[in-house]
Design a protein around this motif. Sequence first.
Motif, PDB file in Angstrom:
ATOM      1  N   GLY A  74       0.926  -1.189  -0.054  1.00 37.63           N
ATOM      2  CA  GLY A  74      -0.033  -0.039  -0.048  1.00 37.63           C
ATOM      3  C   GLY A  74       0.779   1.391  -0.023  1.00 37.63           C
ATOM      4  N   ILE A  75       2.039   1.203  -0.273  1.00 34.12           N
ATOM      5  CA  ILE A  75       2.954   2.188  -0.456  1.00 34.12           C
ATOM      6  C   ILE A  75       4.235   1.929  -1.474  1.00 34.12           C
ATOM      7  N   ALA A  76       4.570   3.110  -2.338  1.00 37.05           N
ATOM      8  CA  ALA A  76       5.745   2.875  -3.221  1.00 37.05           C
ATOM      9  C   ALA A  76       6.886   2.339  -2.460  1.00 37.05           C
ATOM     10  N   MET A  77       7.671   1.656  -3.023  1.00 33.22           N
ATOM     11  CA  MET A  77       8.936   1.031  -2.516  1.00 33.22           C
ATOM     12  C   MET A  77       9.954   2.321  -1.803  1.00 33.22           C
ATOM     13  N   GLN A  78       9.791   3.451  -2.767  1.00 33.67           N
ATOM     14  CA  GLN A  78      10.569   4.444  -2.607  1.00 33.67           C
ATOM     15  C   GLN A  78      10.353   5.078  -1.250  1.00 33.67           C
ATOM     16  N   LYS A  79       9.076   5.226  -0.970  1.00 39.37           N
ATOM     17  CA  LYS A  79       8.454   5.776   0.132  1.00 39.37           C
ATOM     18  C   LYS A  79       8.829   5.060   1.282  1.00 39.37           C
ATOM     19  N   PHE A  80       8.624   3.630   1.093  1.00 42.67           N
ATOM     20  CA  PHE A  80       9.118   2.825   2.261  1.00 42.67           C
ATOM     21  C   PHE A  80      10.356   2.747   2.745  1.00 42.67           C
ATOM     22  N   VAL A  81      11.359   2.827   1.613  1.00 44.16           N
ATOM     23  CA  VAL A  81      12.767   3.001   2.104  1.00 44.16           C
ATOM     24  C   VAL A  81      12.975   4.378   2.734  1.00 44.16           C
ATOM     25  N   ILE A  82      12.467   5.441   2.372  1.00 46.65           N
ATOM     26  CA  ILE A  82      12.472   6.644   3.292  1.00 46.65           C
ATOM     27  C   ILE A  82      12.064   6.700   4.533  1.00 46.65           C
ATOM     28  N   PHE A 133      18.766  14.443   4.225  1.00 45.57           N
ATOM     29  CA  PHE A 133      18.540  13.880   5.269  1.00 45.57           C
ATOM     30  C   PHE A 133      17.572  15.126   6.029  1.00 45.57           C
ATOM     31  N   TYR A 134      18.019  16.153   6.077  1.00 44.82           N
ATOM     32  CA  TYR A 134      17.197  17.275   6.769  1.00 44.82           C
ATOM     33  C   TYR A 134      15.843  17.538   6.156  1.00 44.82           C
ATOM     34  N   GLU A 135      16.000  17.562   4.824  1.00 43.68           N
ATOM     35  CA  GLU A 135      14.903  17.659   4.220  1.00 43.68           C
ATOM     36  C   GLU A 135      13.618  16.768   4.566  1.00 43.68           C
ATOM     37  N   HIS A 136      14.009  15.516   4.426  1.00 48.70           N
ATOM     38  CA  HIS A 136      13.058  14.275   4.422  1.00 48.70           C
ATOM     39  C   HIS A 136      12.721  14.233   5.979  1.00 48.70           C
ATOM     40  N   PHE A 137      13.582  14.735   6.881  1.00 52.99           N
ATOM     41  CA  PHE A 137      13.459  14.605   8.354  1.00 52.99           C
ATOM     42  C   PHE A 137      12.493  15.668   8.869  1.00 52.99           C
ATOM     43  N   ARG A 138      12.609  16.951   8.404  1.00 51.44           N
ATOM     44  CA  ARG A 138      11.815  18.000   8.760  1.00 51.44           C
ATOM     45  C   ARG A 138      10.376  17.805   8.339  1.00 51.44           C
ATOM     46  N   SER A 139      10.312  17.223   7.113  1.00 55.00           N
ATOM     47  CA  SER A 139       8.853  16.963   6.448  1.00 55.00           C
ATOM     48  C   SER A 139       8.161  15.879   7.326  1.00 55.00           C
ATOM     49  N   ALA A 140       8.780  14.918   7.916  1.00 53.54           N
ATOM     50  CA  ALA A 140       8.349  13.957   8.474  1.00 53.54           C
ATOM     51  C   ALA A 140       7.887  14.211   9.911  1.00 53.54           C
ATOM     52  N   TYR A 141       8.789  14.933  10.679  1.00 49.14           N
ATOM     53  CA  TYR A 141       8.809  15.193  12.068  1.00 49.14           C
ATOM     54  C   TYR A 141       8.451  16.622  12.639  1.00 49.14           C
ATOM     55  N   GLY A 142       8.474  17.665  11.363  1.00 50.68           N
ATOM     56  CA  GLY A 142       8.303  18.836  11.763  1.00 50.68           C
ATOM     57  C   GLY A 142       9.486  19.698  12.471  1.00 50.68           C
ATOM     58  N   MET A 143      10.313  19.069  12.825  1.00 52.67           N
ATOM     59  CA  MET A 143      11.649  19.756  13.249  1.00 52.67           C
ATOM     60  C   MET A 143      13.006  19.060  12.528  1.00 52.67           C
ATOM     61  N   THR A 144      14.121  19.793  12.759  1.00 50.92           N
ATOM     62  CA  THR A 144      15.231  19.294  12.222  1.00 50.92           C
ATOM     63  C   THR A 144      15.687  18.195  13.010  1.00 50.92           C
ATOM     64  N   PRO A 145      16.674  17.341  12.576  1.00 49.24           N
ATOM     65  CA  PRO A 145      17.549  16.358  13.544  1.00 49.24           C
ATOM     66  C   PRO A 145      17.772  16.835  14.654  1.00 49.24           C
ATOM     67  N   ARG A 146      18.673  18.092  14.430  1.00 46.70           N
ATOM     68  CA  ARG A 146      19.425  18.764  15.618  1.00 46.70           C
ATOM     69  C   ARG A 146      18.327  19.245  16.787  1.00 46.70           C
ATOM     70  N   GLU A 147      17.041  19.865  15.958  1.00 51.93           N
ATOM     71  CA  GLU A 147      16.129  20.229  17.068  1.00 51.93           C
ATOM     72  C   GLU A 147      15.737  19.046  17.893  1.00 51.93           C
ATOM     73  N   MET A 148      15.552  17.808  17.346  1.00 48.33           N
ATOM     74  CA  MET A 148      14.903  16.698  17.949  1.00 48.33           C
ATOM     75  C   MET A 148      15.981  16.209  18.917  1.00 48.33           C
ATOM     76  N   GLN A 149      17.268  16.316  18.759  1.00 48.39           N
ATOM     77  CA  GLN A 149      18.204  15.753  19.516  1.00 48.39           C
ATOM     78  C   GLN A 149      18.435  16.726  20.709  1.00 48.39           C
ATOM     79  N   LYS A 150      18.256  17.958  20.585  1.00 47.80           N
ATOM     80  CA  LYS A 150      18.281  18.834  21.715  1.00 47.80           C
ATOM     81  C   LYS A 150      16.910  18.669  22.407  1.00 47.80           C
ATOM     82  N   SER A 151      15.655  18.454  21.867  1.00 47.10           N
ATOM     83  CA  SER A 151      14.581  18.169  22.543  1.00 47.10           C
ATOM     84  C   SER A 151      14.740  16.811  23.398  1.00 47.10           C
TER      85      SER A 151
END
Length: 317
Positions: free
Chosen positions: A244-252, A285-303
Amino acid sequence: MTEITNSTLARKSPSAAPVPRPDRKFYAHTRAFGRFGIRWFAPQIMPREHWHGHIEFNWLTEGQMDYLFDERAITVPSGRLIMFWAGIPHQTVSIDRGPSHESRQCNIYLSLDSFLYMPGLGSLTETMMGGGVIMLPRDAVDTALLERWYSDYRSGNAERTDILKSEIASMLRRTAMVGWDTLLDPWIEPDAKGTRTGTPLRYVVAMVRHILENLSEPLTSKDVAKVVGLHPNYALNLFTSVMGIAMQKFVIRMRLIRARSLLFANSMSIANVAYESGFSSQSQFYEHFRSAYGMTPREMQKSLAASGYLPGSEKVY
């Protein structure tokens, strides 16, 4: 071939407003994964088989129920937590509501991606992805614990929910160590390569395994299709049809889950997290991460550090 990198039983008080989405919304967005959820309800016969993107747990307070898993029959007893991959078509076909005729059922829905990145599960993961149905140890849970988990889930408090998920992960890790009782043996072979007579589900499970085992490496549709001996275009279409999801999206999605788990696990550099998760560049990495979680990896790490989840932080749970 383009590289795949672009990437009290649930009885609420009248004044309590439900925090989670309605029950069936657990299956929304994409059936490949689903959302985390817990619900209590009266056991029901299902008019038809269905499947969705969770590792599912069932608990009956009394009585028993009969299931079909891809047309294989099992009987689920009361007082034991049952676990299976809900990606296998399943259906409740009969119910014994027990002496009081008031049996209640608790279901836990753990998203597939969250389960696949729980550490230390070993053959338990293989059993689930192979279509097995198991009963966890008798002392794994009881009704009181499930009620508390349900209360934590409905609280709407993110920290309580995180602790709840951690407790489920610990329960599964202990199960992987001490063992379980089998209701249905796994039937999907670990390696479907060359199995021309294999079902679509067998092919897709083999592709999922290959992706997860090689997530930090460059992955092409040609490489993944080769694992099952299929033409790349057919393999891609088959994957999308079953998952129910494209392989590329699954990998990401899986790379993002790995990245998030690495941020939880330790304080490695963002560059190393990106590399270990299989992203070809930090900007990607930053682009996909922000899109998925609403924050950057660094912001999540600080949180996470501020909340006490990272090694060296002051809080301990």
